[in-house]
Design a protein around this motif. Structure first.
Motif, PDB file in Angstrom:
ATOM      1  N   ILE A 156       0.696  -0.903   0.051  1.00 14.86           N
ATOM      2  CA  ILE A 156      -0.072  -0.005   0.005  1.00 14.86           C
ATOM      3  C   ILE A 156       0.952   1.176   0.008  1.00 14.86           C
ATOM      4  O   ILE A 156       1.833   1.478   0.898  1.00 14.86           O
ATOM      5  CB  ILE A 156      -0.853   0.085   1.418  1.00 14.86           C
ATOM      6  CG1 ILE A 156      -1.875  -1.122   1.364  1.00 14.86           C
ATOM      7  CG2 ILE A 156      -1.820   1.156   1.201  1.00 14.86           C
ATOM      8  CD1 ILE A 156      -2.600  -1.494   2.414  1.00 14.86           C
ATOM      9  N   ARG A 157       0.865   2.104  -1.079  1.00 17.51           N
ATOM     10  CA  ARG A 157       1.427   3.062  -1.317  1.00 17.51           C
ATOM     11  C   ARG A 157       1.104   4.355  -0.896  1.00 17.51           C
ATOM     12  O   ARG A 157       1.700   5.475  -0.481  1.00 17.51           O
ATOM     13  CB  ARG A 157       2.219   3.296  -2.779  1.00 17.51           C
ATOM     14  CG  ARG A 157       2.827   2.178  -2.918  1.00 17.51           C
ATOM     15  CD  ARG A 157       3.208   2.375  -4.623  1.00 17.51           C
ATOM     16  NE  ARG A 157       2.103   2.481  -5.397  1.00 17.51           N
ATOM     17  CZ  ARG A 157       1.574   1.584  -6.031  1.00 17.51           C
ATOM     18  NH1 ARG A 157       1.699   0.171  -5.743  1.00 17.51           N
ATOM     19  NH2 ARG A 157       0.563   1.455  -6.739  1.00 17.51           N
ATOM     20  N   THR A 158      -0.403   4.572  -0.711  1.00 15.56           N
ATOM     21  CA  THR A 158      -0.919   5.768  -0.423  1.00 15.56           C
ATOM     22  C   THR A 158      -2.020   5.828   0.738  1.00 15.56           C
ATOM     23  O   THR A 158      -2.655   4.649   0.986  1.00 15.56           O
ATOM     24  CB  THR A 158      -1.656   6.736  -1.547  1.00 15.56           C
ATOM     25  OG1 THR A 158      -2.612   5.740  -1.787  1.00 15.56           O
ATOM     26  CG2 THR A 158      -0.501   6.752  -2.767  1.00 15.56           C
ATOM     27  N   TYR A 159      -2.515   6.828   1.068  1.00 23.56           N
ATOM     28  CA  TYR A 159      -3.354   6.687   2.307  1.00 23.56           C
ATOM     29  C   TYR A 159      -4.784   6.494   1.828  1.00 23.56           C
ATOM     30  O   TYR A 159      -5.505   5.845   2.420  1.00 23.56           O
ATOM     31  CB  TYR A 159      -3.353   8.239   2.936  1.00 23.56           C
ATOM     32  CG  TYR A 159      -4.552   8.450   3.960  1.00 23.56           C
ATOM     33  CD1 TYR A 159      -4.294   7.858   5.214  1.00 23.56           C
ATOM     34  CD2 TYR A 159      -5.478   9.254   3.858  1.00 23.56           C
ATOM     35  CE1 TYR A 159      -5.058   7.987   6.291  1.00 23.56           C
ATOM     36  CE2 TYR A 159      -6.676   9.353   4.937  1.00 23.56           C
ATOM     37  CZ  TYR A 159      -6.405   8.767   6.001  1.00 23.56           C
ATOM     38  OH  TYR A 159      -7.399   8.665   7.075  1.00 23.56           O
ATOM     39  N   ALA A 160      -4.950   7.123   0.538  1.00 22.72           N
ATOM     40  CA  ALA A 160      -6.293   6.497   0.026  1.00 22.72           C
ATOM     41  C   ALA A 160      -6.276   4.957  -0.136  1.00 22.72           C
ATOM     42  O   ALA A 160      -7.244   4.543  -0.121  1.00 22.72           O
ATOM     43  CB  ALA A 160      -6.393   7.463  -1.560  1.00 22.72           C
ATOM     44  N   GLU A 161      -5.307   4.433  -0.759  1.00 18.60           N
ATOM     45  CA  GLU A 161      -5.235   2.916  -0.852  1.00 18.60           C
ATOM     46  C   GLU A 161      -5.452   2.371   0.375  1.00 18.60           C
ATOM     47  O   GLU A 161      -5.985   1.324   0.644  1.00 18.60           O
ATOM     48  CB  GLU A 161      -3.933   2.647  -1.446  1.00 18.60           C
ATOM     49  CG  GLU A 161      -3.800   2.996  -2.776  1.00 18.60           C
ATOM     50  CD  GLU A 161      -2.166   2.465  -3.389  1.00 18.60           C
ATOM     51  OE1 GLU A 161      -1.459   1.778  -2.678  1.00 18.60           O
ATOM     52  OE2 GLU A 161      -1.697   3.071  -4.523  1.00 18.60           O
ATOM     53  N   LEU A 162      -4.632   2.819   1.562  1.00 13.10           N
ATOM     54  CA  LEU A 162      -4.819   2.191   2.589  1.00 13.10           C
ATOM     55  C   LEU A 162      -6.378   2.278   3.261  1.00 13.10           C
ATOM     56  O   LEU A 162      -6.850   1.261   3.731  1.00 13.10           O
ATOM     57  CB  LEU A 162      -4.193   2.873   3.822  1.00 13.10           C
ATOM     58  CG  LEU A 162      -4.127   2.711   5.234  1.00 13.10           C
ATOM     59  CD1 LEU A 162      -3.912   1.109   5.559  1.00 13.10           C
ATOM     60  CD2 LEU A 162      -3.368   3.504   6.065  1.00 13.10           C
ATOM     61  N   ILE A 163      -7.030   3.280   2.924  1.00 15.42           N
ATOM     62  CA  ILE A 163      -8.687   3.556   3.533  1.00 15.42           C
ATOM     63  C   ILE A 163      -9.382   2.175   2.611  1.00 15.42           C
ATOM     64  O   ILE A 163     -10.175   1.676   3.129  1.00 15.42           O
ATOM     65  CB  ILE A 163      -9.247   4.827   3.483  1.00 15.42           C
ATOM     66  CG1 ILE A 163      -8.202   5.968   4.267  1.00 15.42           C
ATOM     67  CG2 ILE A 163     -10.522   4.815   3.577  1.00 15.42           C
ATOM     68  CD1 ILE A 163      -8.238   5.685   5.469  1.00 15.42           C
ATOM     69  N   LYS A 164      -8.991   2.430   1.226  1.00 17.44           N
ATOM     70  CA  LYS A 164      -9.922   1.388   0.349  1.00 17.44           C
ATOM     71  C   LYS A 164      -9.713  -0.036   0.662  1.00 17.44           C
ATOM     72  O   LYS A 164     -10.650  -0.807   0.868  1.00 17.44           O
ATOM     73  CB  LYS A 164      -9.429   1.672  -1.036  1.00 17.44           C
ATOM     74  CG  LYS A 164     -10.043   0.922  -1.958  1.00 17.44           C
ATOM     75  CD  LYS A 164      -9.598   1.377  -3.372  1.00 17.44           C
ATOM     76  CE  LYS A 164     -10.698   1.051  -4.577  1.00 17.44           C
ATOM     77  NZ  LYS A 164     -10.224   1.402  -5.927  1.00 17.44           N
ATOM     78  N   MET A 165      -8.177  -0.280   0.907  1.00 22.94           N
ATOM     79  CA  MET A 165      -8.090  -1.771   1.345  1.00 22.94           C
ATOM     80  C   MET A 165      -8.442  -2.089   2.730  1.00 22.94           C
ATOM     81  O   MET A 165      -8.987  -3.134   2.872  1.00 22.94           O
ATOM     82  CB  MET A 165      -6.428  -1.910   1.496  1.00 22.94           C
ATOM     83  CG  MET A 165      -5.961  -3.276   1.762  1.00 22.94           C
ATOM     84  SD  MET A 165      -6.419  -4.752   0.627  1.00 22.94           S
ATOM     85  CE  MET A 165      -5.082  -4.319  -0.575  1.00 22.94           C
ATOM     86  N   SER A 166      -8.466  -1.231   3.645  1.00 25.28           N
ATOM     87  CA  SER A 166      -9.076  -1.314   5.104  1.00 25.28           C
ATOM     88  C   SER A 166     -10.350  -1.785   4.955  1.00 25.28           C
ATOM     89  O   SER A 166     -10.846  -2.585   5.675  1.00 25.28           O
ATOM     90  CB  SER A 166      -8.822  -0.281   5.999  1.00 25.28           C
ATOM     91  OG  SER A 166      -7.341   0.046   5.884  1.00 25.28           O
ATOM     92  N   ALA A 167     -11.352  -0.851   4.364  1.00 24.27           N
ATOM     93  CA  ALA A 167     -12.618  -1.179   4.086  1.00 24.27           C
ATOM     94  C   ALA A 167     -12.876  -2.444   3.343  1.00 24.27           C
ATOM     95  O   ALA A 167     -13.850  -3.255   3.656  1.00 24.27           O
ATOM     96  CB  ALA A 167     -13.176  -0.134   3.242  1.00 24.27           C
ATOM     97  N   TRP A 168     -12.148  -2.841   2.290  1.00 26.19           N
ATOM     98  CA  TRP A 168     -12.173  -4.042   1.560  1.00 26.19           C
ATOM     99  C   TRP A 168     -11.920  -5.380   2.660  1.00 26.19           C
ATOM    100  O   TRP A 168     -12.774  -6.314   2.330  1.00 26.19           O
ATOM    101  CB  TRP A 168     -11.453  -4.205   0.696  1.00 26.19           C
ATOM    102  CG  TRP A 168     -11.616  -5.223  -0.403  1.00 26.19           C
ATOM    103  CD1 TRP A 168     -12.628  -5.387  -1.327  1.00 26.19           C
ATOM    104  CD2 TRP A 168     -10.729  -6.527  -0.530  1.00 26.19           C
ATOM    105  NE1 TRP A 168     -12.324  -6.629  -1.840  1.00 26.19           N
ATOM    106  CE2 TRP A 168     -11.113  -7.503  -1.502  1.00 26.19           C
ATOM    107  CE3 TRP A 168      -9.447  -6.831   0.240  1.00 26.19           C
ATOM    108  CZ2 TRP A 168     -10.702  -8.593  -1.627  1.00 26.19           C
ATOM    109  CZ3 TRP A 168      -8.829  -8.000   0.042  1.00 26.19           C
ATOM    110  CH2 TRP A 168      -9.684  -8.911  -1.156  1.00 26.19           C
ATOM    111  N   VAL A 169     -10.864  -5.258   3.367  1.00 31.08           N
ATOM    112  CA  VAL A 169     -10.715  -6.186   4.134  1.00 31.08           C
ATOM    113  C   VAL A 169     -11.724  -6.608   5.309  1.00 31.08           C
ATOM    114  O   VAL A 169     -11.792  -7.447   5.871  1.00 31.08           O
ATOM    115  CB  VAL A 169      -9.185  -6.194   4.922  1.00 31.08           C
ATOM    116  CG1 VAL A 169      -8.718  -7.628   5.220  1.00 31.08           C
ATOM    117  CG2 VAL A 169      -8.268  -5.470   4.028  1.00 31.08           C
ATOM    118  N   GLU A 170     -12.416  -5.304   5.698  1.00 27.84           N
ATOM    119  CA  GLU A 170     -13.251  -5.575   6.904  1.00 27.84           C
ATOM    120  C   GLU A 170     -14.154  -6.473   6.769  1.00 27.84           C
ATOM    121  O   GLU A 170     -14.807  -7.063   7.271  1.00 27.84           O
ATOM    122  CB  GLU A 170     -13.797  -4.023   6.905  1.00 27.84           C
ATOM    123  CG  GLU A 170     -14.574  -3.836   8.250  1.00 27.84           C
ATOM    124  CD  GLU A 170     -15.315  -2.402   8.245  1.00 27.84           C
ATOM    125  OE1 GLU A 170     -14.983  -1.831   9.387  1.00 27.84           O
ATOM    126  OE2 GLU A 170     -15.372  -1.785   7.262  1.00 27.84           O
TER     127      GLU A 170
END
Length: 170
Positions: A156-170
Motif C-alpha cells: 500500500i503506497r498511499t493513504y487513499a489506498e490504505l482506506i480502500k484496502m482497510s474497508a475491503w478487508v473489513e
C-alpha cells in the motif's frame, strides 16, 4: 469594500453571537472561512467582513478587542484567529481533541466512521502526521488487529489506498 460586502452577503453567511461551546465556534469559523475563499480578499478584508457577522456577546467581545489596539492596526488572518481562538477555542479544548486523536481506535466502528473521525481529529495533531507515511502508520495503528494483520503483506503506497484496502478487508 461595499461591493465586496454585497458579494459576501450573497452567500448568506451565518452570524455569530458567541458561545461557550468551542465546537460551535469552530464550526462557524470553518463555515465562513469557506465562504470567503471565492472572494479572494486580502487578510484585512477577510477580518473586516467577518466582523460584520458578530452580534450580541461576540460583537461586544470584538469591540473590546478593537478598543485594546491602535486605530491604525492592520489585521492579519493569523492575528484574528489567535484572538478568536483565545476567546472561543481555548487551548484546553484543542489539547483535548489532540489527546482524543492520539487515543483513537477503530473499536466497534466500521472503517468509514473511523476514517471520518481520524480526519476530523487530525487537524489538532497535524505535526504528528507530518507526511503521508506517518499518517498511514498512525491510521493503521488504530485499526482493529484483525484488519491490520490481514493487510500486513499488502503493498500500500498511499493513504487513499490504505482506506480502500482497510474497508475491503473489513
Amino acid at each position: 469594500m461595499s461591493n465586496l460586502f454585497e458579494r459576501f452577503q450573497r452567500y448568506r453567511p451565518p452570524t455569530f453571537a458567541g458561545t461557550h461551546r468551542p465546537e460551535e465556534a469552530e464550526y462557524w469559523l470553518n463555515r465562513v472561512t469557506k465562504l470567503l475563499r471565492p472572494l479572494h480578499c486580502t487578510e484585512t478584508e477577510n477580518v473586516e467582513l467577518l466582523s460584520y457577522l458578530f452580534e450580541k456577546e461576540a460583537d461586544l467581545w470584538w469591540e473590546s478587542v478593537l478598543c485594546s489596539i491602535s486605530e491604525d492596526h492592520v489585521w492579519t488572518w493569523e492575528a484574528f484567529e489567535i484572538r478568536f481562538n483565545e476567546k472561543y477555542l481555548p487551548q484546553t479544548y484543542r489539547h483535548e481533541r489532540e489527546n482524543e486523536f492520539l487515543r483513537l481506535q477503530q473499536g466497534g466502528m466500521t472503517v468509514a466512521p473511523y476514517e471520518n473521525r481520524f480526519t476530523e481529529l487530525s487537524r489538532y495533531a497535524s505535526e504528528m502526521i507530518a507526511n503521508e507515511a506517518i499518517k498511514m502508520r498512525r491510521f493503521s495503528a488504530g485499526l482493529r488487529s484483525g484488519i491490520r494483520s490481514k493487510m500486513c503483506c499488502a503493498s500500500i503506497r498511499t493513504y487513499a489506498e490504505l482506506i480502500k484496502m482497510s474497508a475491503w478487508v473489513e
